[in-house]
Motif scaffolding. Sequence first.
Motif, PDB file in Angstrom:
ATOM      1  N   ASN A   1     -24.744  62.751   9.897  1.00 23.45           N
ATOM      2  CA  ASN A   1     -24.019  63.286  11.067  1.00 23.45           C
ATOM      3  C   ASN A   1     -22.727  62.527  11.374  1.00 23.45           C
ATOM      4  O   ASN A   1     -22.115  62.752  12.416  1.00 23.45           O
ATOM      5  CB  ASN A   1     -24.925  63.263  12.294  1.00 23.45           C
ATOM      6  N   GLY A   2     -22.349  61.637  10.474  1.00 23.24           N
ATOM      7  CA  GLY A   2     -21.129  60.851  10.716  1.00 23.24           C
ATOM      8  C   GLY A   2     -21.489  59.504  11.312  1.00 23.24           C
ATOM      9  O   GLY A   2     -22.199  59.440  12.315  1.00 23.24           O
ATOM     10  N   THR A   3     -20.972  58.458  10.701  1.00 24.10           N
ATOM     11  CA  THR A   3     -21.436  57.124  11.083  1.00 24.10           C
ATOM     12  C   THR A   3     -20.612  56.468  12.184  1.00 24.10           C
ATOM     13  O   THR A   3     -21.014  55.450  12.722  1.00 24.10           O
ATOM     14  CB  THR A   3     -21.430  56.185   9.859  1.00 24.10           C
ATOM     15  N   LEU A   4     -19.446  57.038  12.481  1.00 30.43           N
ATOM     16  CA  LEU A   4     -18.598  56.348  13.458  1.00 30.43           C
ATOM     17  C   LEU A   4     -17.679  57.356  14.125  1.00 30.43           C
ATOM     18  O   LEU A   4     -16.976  58.090  13.442  1.00 30.43           O
ATOM     19  CB  LEU A   4     -17.770  55.274  12.728  1.00 30.43           C
ATOM     20  N   TYR A   5     -17.714  57.414  15.443  1.00 30.64           N
ATOM     21  CA  TYR A   5     -16.899  58.421  16.144  1.00 30.64           C
ATOM     22  C   TYR A   5     -15.754  57.802  16.961  1.00 30.64           C
ATOM     23  O   TYR A   5     -14.773  58.460  17.264  1.00 30.64           O
ATOM     24  CB  TYR A   5     -17.761  59.240  17.110  1.00 30.64           C
ATOM     25  N   GLY A   6     -15.941  56.585  17.426  1.00 25.72           N
ATOM     26  CA  GLY A   6     -14.940  56.028  18.341  1.00 25.72           C
ATOM     27  C   GLY A   6     -14.958  56.711  19.696  1.00 25.72           C
ATOM     28  O   GLY A   6     -13.965  56.699  20.435  1.00 25.72           O
ATOM     29  N   THR A   7     -16.092  57.320  20.034  1.00 25.08           N
ATOM     30  CA  THR A   7     -16.276  57.971  21.344  1.00 25.08           C
ATOM     31  C   THR A   7     -17.657  57.576  21.851  1.00 25.08           C
ATOM     32  O   THR A   7     -18.461  57.062  21.077  1.00 25.08           O
ATOM     33  CB  THR A   7     -16.265  59.510  21.209  1.00 25.08           C
ATOM     34  N   PRO A   8     -17.962  57.834  23.101  1.00 24.16           N
ATOM     35  CA  PRO A   8     -19.349  57.645  23.533  1.00 24.16           C
ATOM     36  C   PRO A   8     -20.278  58.573  22.745  1.00 24.16           C
ATOM     37  O   PRO A   8     -19.840  59.631  22.258  1.00 24.16           O
ATOM     38  CB  PRO A   8     -19.317  58.037  25.018  1.00 24.16           C
ATOM     39  N   THR A   9     -21.530  58.189  22.612  1.00 27.29           N
ATOM     40  CA  THR A   9     -22.538  59.037  21.954  1.00 27.29           C
ATOM     41  C   THR A   9     -23.802  59.037  22.819  1.00 27.29           C
ATOM     42  O   THR A   9     -23.997  58.114  23.618  1.00 27.29           O
ATOM     43  CB  THR A   9     -22.920  58.486  20.556  1.00 27.29           C
ATOM     44  N   PRO A  10     -24.652  60.054  22.653  1.00 27.11           N
ATOM     45  CA  PRO A  10     -25.881  60.074  23.474  1.00 27.11           C
ATOM     46  C   PRO A  10     -26.821  58.925  23.141  1.00 27.11           C
ATOM     47  O   PRO A  10     -27.534  58.424  24.011  1.00 27.11           O
ATOM     48  CB  PRO A  10     -26.530  61.422  23.118  1.00 27.11           C
ATOM     49  N   TRP A  11     -26.840  58.510  21.851  1.00 26.55           N
ATOM     50  CA  TRP A  11     -27.859  57.543  21.426  1.00 26.55           C
ATOM     51  C   TRP A  11     -27.653  56.178  22.076  1.00 26.55           C
ATOM     52  O   TRP A  11     -28.596  55.455  22.330  1.00 26.55           O
ATOM     53  CB  TRP A  11     -27.837  57.418  19.896  1.00 26.55           C
ATOM     54  N   GLU A  12     -26.390  55.830  22.331  1.00 28.46           N
ATOM     55  CA  GLU A  12     -26.165  54.498  22.923  1.00 28.46           C
ATOM     56  C   GLU A  12     -26.732  54.425  24.344  1.00 28.46           C
ATOM     57  O   GLU A  12     -27.156  53.363  24.794  1.00 28.46           O
ATOM     58  CB  GLU A  12     -24.682  54.105  22.857  1.00 28.46           C
ATOM     59  N   ILE A  13     -26.765  55.574  25.037  1.00 28.35           N
ATOM     60  CA  ILE A  13     -27.344  55.585  26.387  1.00 28.35           C
ATOM     61  C   ILE A  13     -28.864  55.419  26.293  1.00 28.35           C
ATOM     62  O   ILE A  13     -29.469  54.607  27.005  1.00 28.35           O
ATOM     63  CB  ILE A  13     -27.004  56.900  27.130  1.00 28.35           C
ATOM     64  N   THR A  14     -29.463  56.182  25.377  1.00 28.76           N
ATOM     65  CA  THR A  14     -30.910  56.065  25.149  1.00 28.76           C
ATOM     66  C   THR A  14     -31.269  54.618  24.835  1.00 28.76           C
ATOM     67  O   THR A  14     -32.222  54.052  25.386  1.00 28.76           O
ATOM     68  CB  THR A  14     -31.321  56.943  23.930  1.00 28.76           C
TER      69      THR A  14
END
Length: 428
Positions: free
Chosen positions: A84-97
């Motif tokens: 699914n792509g390893t790096l976005y440079g944006t917030p992601t849902p998983w970091e909140i979890t």
Amino acid sequence: MKRERSAQLHEQALDVILGGVNSPSRSFKAVGGGAPVTMERAQGAYFWDVDGNRYIDYLAAYGPIITGHAHPHVTKAICEAATNGTLYGTPTPWEITFANMIREAIPSMERIRFNNSGTEAVMTCIRVARAYTGRVKIIKFAGCYHGHSDLVLVAAGSGPSTLGIPDSAGIPQSIASEVITVPFNNVQAFAEAMSKWGSETACVLVEPIVGNFGIVAPEPGFLEEVNRITHEAGALVVYDEVITAFRFCYGGAQNLLGVEPDLTALGKIIGGGLPIGAYGGRREIMEQVAPLGPAYQAGTMAGNPASIRAGIACLEVLKQPGVYDEFERLGAMLANGIIEAANKHGVTIQLNRVKGALAVYFTDEPVSDYDAAQKANGEIFARFFQLMLNEGVCLAPSKYEAWFVTTAHTEEDIQFTIAAVDRAFSQL
Ligand code: PMP
């Protein structure tokens, strides 16, 4: 056991990788020199070197690999992240979890930031403590390792409670002299240092259970006194839980011991084998950090989905019922077996253990601080280390590095290891 290919590869590595290793602790300098073993595959509690030899792994990559190598649940998470792509440079849902998982386990971390390594996590805790207190000095404990930043690669000066000296070339004396190093488990020395420097001290940095000169637990009341004296001086307590978090219980050593710091640094285990660091603490302290506050910290790779999802998966494995009881059971079995073998062959050792982490010191003096750990006999360790390697058991090449039991180790592995220790001790 033949390790010809390892030797050949080490020759090649020396030509292009400085010293042939990407971290000095991987060199065999402290165990008689020679080529370190080059590993190429790992599964569960084992890894295999380039010559095809199998080893039971107690190194666990210096701590992170607590669920064993290539744990299917962690591997699945990493594969999903990769597709699914390893790096976005944006917030992601998983970091909140993941931040919520960590905060539930370590409630003192009211606000959290992810970064890329333990070094970064500690270095930022210091910056935040300095920003919050408006003070500069740091107090730390001898023998504790807090990463390789200039700020903490500092040794004690000529006596307790004196200003530090650089522990590496390339570190300015001006930086080292902001750091005071005192012996671990010594309330009096700490109190003395604080009476001298307390009003200038931003933070006291401590591994709540030491994992960097073996395994050394705090004596009863030590951490409580460190907290009390530090807070009385208006300074902050920073726990470096890079090694200890999620190792002894599902949470930090702070939860196990019932003590609470102002800030906590994490790394290793929480990345499930991928690079990670994290720091966090009391909300009003953390609010010093940009974008809310004036203290800057950033990172291109920080919170990358691969590390975060591997970390979530790793904690999910550790959260299963009975995991830490099993570390206790296997850790005790291994420790008892080693002690029995030592008694049988008249080998003098000290064995420290907390759950599935233990350290064997070749010395007759109990080890509760760095001075005692340093007295461990390095030559005997070097022989022991090589004998164990030839038995197919891989330890860290340092006379007081910890052994780590993982969820992948079985009773059979422990018995195999004890038999190997018995044979090794018979030859010392
Ligand atoms: N703190 C502690 C307690 C550690 O053991 C280590 C690594 N051994 C670090 C910080 C530094 O972590 P990293 O190697 O991820 O930078």
